[in-house]
Design a protein around this motif. Sequence first.
Motif, short mmCIF file in Angstrom:
data_model
loop_
_atom_site.label_atom_id
_atom_site.label_comp_id
_atom_site.label_asym_id
_atom_site.label_seq_id
_atom_site.Cartn_x
_atom_site.Cartn_y
_atom_site.Cartn_z
N GLU A 1 -6.95 3.76 12.82
CA GLU A 1 -7.69 4.37 11.50
C GLU A 1 -6.60 4.20 10.28
OE1 GLU A 1 -9.30 8.42 10.55
OE2 GLU A 1 -10.19 7.62 12.15
N ALA A 2 -7.00 3.84 9.29
CA ALA A 2 -6.17 3.72 8.03
C ALA A 2 -5.60 5.42 7.86
CB ALA A 2 -6.72 3.21 6.91
N PRO A 3 -4.29 5.59 7.73
CA PRO A 3 -3.88 7.05 7.54
C PRO A 3 -3.82 7.29 6.15
CG PRO A 3 -1.89 5.85 8.36
CD PRO A 3 -3.53 4.75 7.99
N ASN A 4 -5.17 7.75 5.43
CA ASN A 4 -5.03 8.22 4.11
C ASN A 4 -4.51 7.27 2.85
OD1 ASN A 4 -6.06 10.61 5.02
ND2 ASN A 4 -3.87 11.23 5.76
N ASN A 5 -4.25 6.19 3.12
CA ASN A 5 -3.93 5.08 2.04
C ASN A 5 -2.83 5.55 1.41
OD1 ASN A 5 -6.27 3.29 2.65
ND2 ASN A 5 -7.59 5.07 1.62
N PRO A 6 -1.68 5.55 2.01
CA PRO A 6 -0.38 6.07 1.54
C PRO A 6 -0.06 5.56 0.26
CG PRO A 6 -0.03 4.92 3.42
CD PRO A 6 -1.39 5.03 3.58
N LEU A 7 0.61 6.37 -0.72
CA LEU A 7 1.11 5.85 -1.83
C LEU A 7 2.17 4.65 -1.79
CD1 LEU A 7 1.23 6.03 -5.01
CD2 LEU A 7 2.96 7.82 -4.78
N ILE A 8 3.07 4.77 -0.79
CA ILE A 8 4.27 4.01 -0.64
C ILE A 8 3.70 2.46 -0.31
CG2 ILE A 8 4.34 4.38 1.90
CD1 ILE A 8 7.37 3.90 1.48
N LEU A 9 2.63 2.38 0.50
CA LEU A 9 2.01 1.22 0.65
C LEU A 9 1.34 0.62 -0.47
CD1 LEU A 9 0.79 1.19 4.29
CD2 LEU A 9 3.00 0.10 3.44
N ARG A 10 0.60 1.37 -1.32
CA ARG A 10 0.08 1.00 -2.42
C ARG A 10 1.03 0.45 -3.34
NH1 ARG A 10 -3.56 6.04 -4.25
NH2 ARG A 10 -2.25 6.89 -2.67
N THR A 11 2.29 1.08 -3.47
CA THR A 11 3.29 0.64 -4.46
C THR A 11 3.95 -0.57 -3.87
OG1 THR A 11 3.92 3.23 -4.62
CG2 THR A 11 5.53 1.42 -5.22
N ALA A 12 4.01 -0.67 -2.73
CA ALA A 12 4.49 -2.16 -2.12
C ALA A 12 3.47 -3.15 -2.42
CB ALA A 12 4.58 -1.80 -0.62
N LEU A 13 2.15 -2.80 -2.46
CA LEU A 13 1.23 -4.21 -2.69
C LEU A 13 1.42 -4.64 -4.24
CD1 LEU A 13 -1.14 -5.76 -1.89
CD2 LEU A 13 -2.60 -3.69 -2.05
N VAL A 14 1.41 -3.43 -5.08
CA VAL A 14 1.57 -3.58 -6.49
C VAL A 14 2.81 -4.39 -6.95
CG1 VAL A 14 2.08 -2.52 -8.63
CG2 VAL A 14 0.12 -1.39 -6.97
N ILE A 15 3.89 -4.37 -6.18
CA ILE A 15 5.03 -4.89 -6.11
C ILE A 15 5.01 -6.33 -5.92
CG2 ILE A 15 7.51 -5.30 -5.76
CD1 ILE A 15 7.72 -1.85 -5.64
N ALA A 16 4.35 -6.72 -4.96
CA ALA A 16 4.12 -7.91 -4.24
C ALA A 16 3.18 -8.67 -5.18
CB ALA A 16 3.52 -7.91 -2.85
N VAL A 17 2.15 -7.96 -5.56
CA VAL A 17 1.25 -8.93 -6.56
C VAL A 17 1.94 -9.31 -7.97
CG1 VAL A 17 -0.82 -8.62 -7.98
CG2 VAL A 17 -0.88 -7.73 -5.76
N ILE A 18 2.92 -8.38 -8.32
CA ILE A 18 3.47 -8.71 -9.63
C ILE A 18 4.39 -9.84 -9.34
CG2 ILE A 18 5.37 -7.82 -11.45
CD1 ILE A 18 3.89 -5.25 -11.01
N GLY A 19 5.16 -9.78 -8.43
CA GLY A 19 5.98 -10.85 -7.98
C GLY A 19 5.36 -12.23 -7.76
N ALA A 20 4.54 -11.92 -6.92
CA ALA A 20 3.80 -13.38 -6.49
C ALA A 20 2.91 -14.13 -7.72
CB ALA A 20 3.01 -12.90 -5.32
N SER A 21 2.53 -13.08 -8.59
CA SER A 21 1.72 -13.67 -9.64
C SER A 21 2.58 -14.55 -10.68
CB SER A 21 1.12 -12.77 -10.14
OG SER A 21 1.79 -11.89 -11.16
N GLY A 22 3.77 -14.44 -10.67
CA GLY A 22 4.50 -14.96 -11.64
C GLY A 22 4.50 -14.32 -13.01
N ALA A 23 4.18 -13.02 -13.03
CA ALA A 23 4.08 -12.32 -14.38
C ALA A 23 5.39 -12.14 -14.73
CB ALA A 23 3.54 -10.83 -13.82
N PHE A 24 5.50 -12.13 -16.18
CA PHE A 24 6.70 -12.05 -17.24
C PHE A 24 7.95 -13.28 -17.07
CE2 PHE A 24 5.60 -7.64 -15.33
CZ PHE A 24 5.05 -7.32 -16.65
#
Length: 217
Positions: free
Chosen positions: A8-31
């Motif tokens: 079961e997903a344990p409360n959707n932790p902030l640290i993993l949401r942050t990791a996902l945001v960082i990964a998306v920014i880097g992989a998208s080629g932003a900036f």
Amino acid sequence: ISAPCENEAPNNPLILRTALVIAVIGASGAFQAYTQRTALGSLLVHGSAVLSATLALVYFLDRRYSRNTTWPVFTLMISAGVPATSWYWSTLPRNSAVAGIVVVCLAITGIIVARELTFAVRVRTVALTLLVLLVLSLMVVFLDPSTGIDVDTRAVAYRGIFTHKNTLGRMAAIEVVLVGVMLMLPDIKRIPWVAALAVAGIVLFEARSQTGLVAAG
């Protein structure tokens, strides 16, 4: 109090949401429109992949799952690293090794995020991240048009914080799809997502990206 089920997903932790945001920014080629000619451009892509994987691993290892849960996850991680061995016979071994590390780090992040975050949270996190990048791109177009507008032989188009109009178009197309998914989910506030869809549509149109239009369609 009963212990949470390991499946079961344990409360959707902030640290993993942050990791996902960082990964998306880097992989998208932003900036990269600003940083591609400097060391910061490489750091933004490679560093974000390493940082996101580190955050994901720290969370996963801290959970102290049983072996039955841990081994399948690490098996997938090892499998993701197999393509990285191509550096051994590559004509550019250093470049291949760096690219391999990025692939492995993104795979680690993806595997752990997919296991620990619910589907709705994953979609919402990526959609909000891309929305911010699209809004920043629009701001760059108006505040710094020499960077934000891509002029080629076929059209004058927006590229925003990305290096090419097609990259911005792809991000807008992905946002259209993600917002469409969000609108199909129950118990959400639809007006903000309709507004996000309008922003993505405007950016997609102004990017003049045929590939983005096809992807969104």
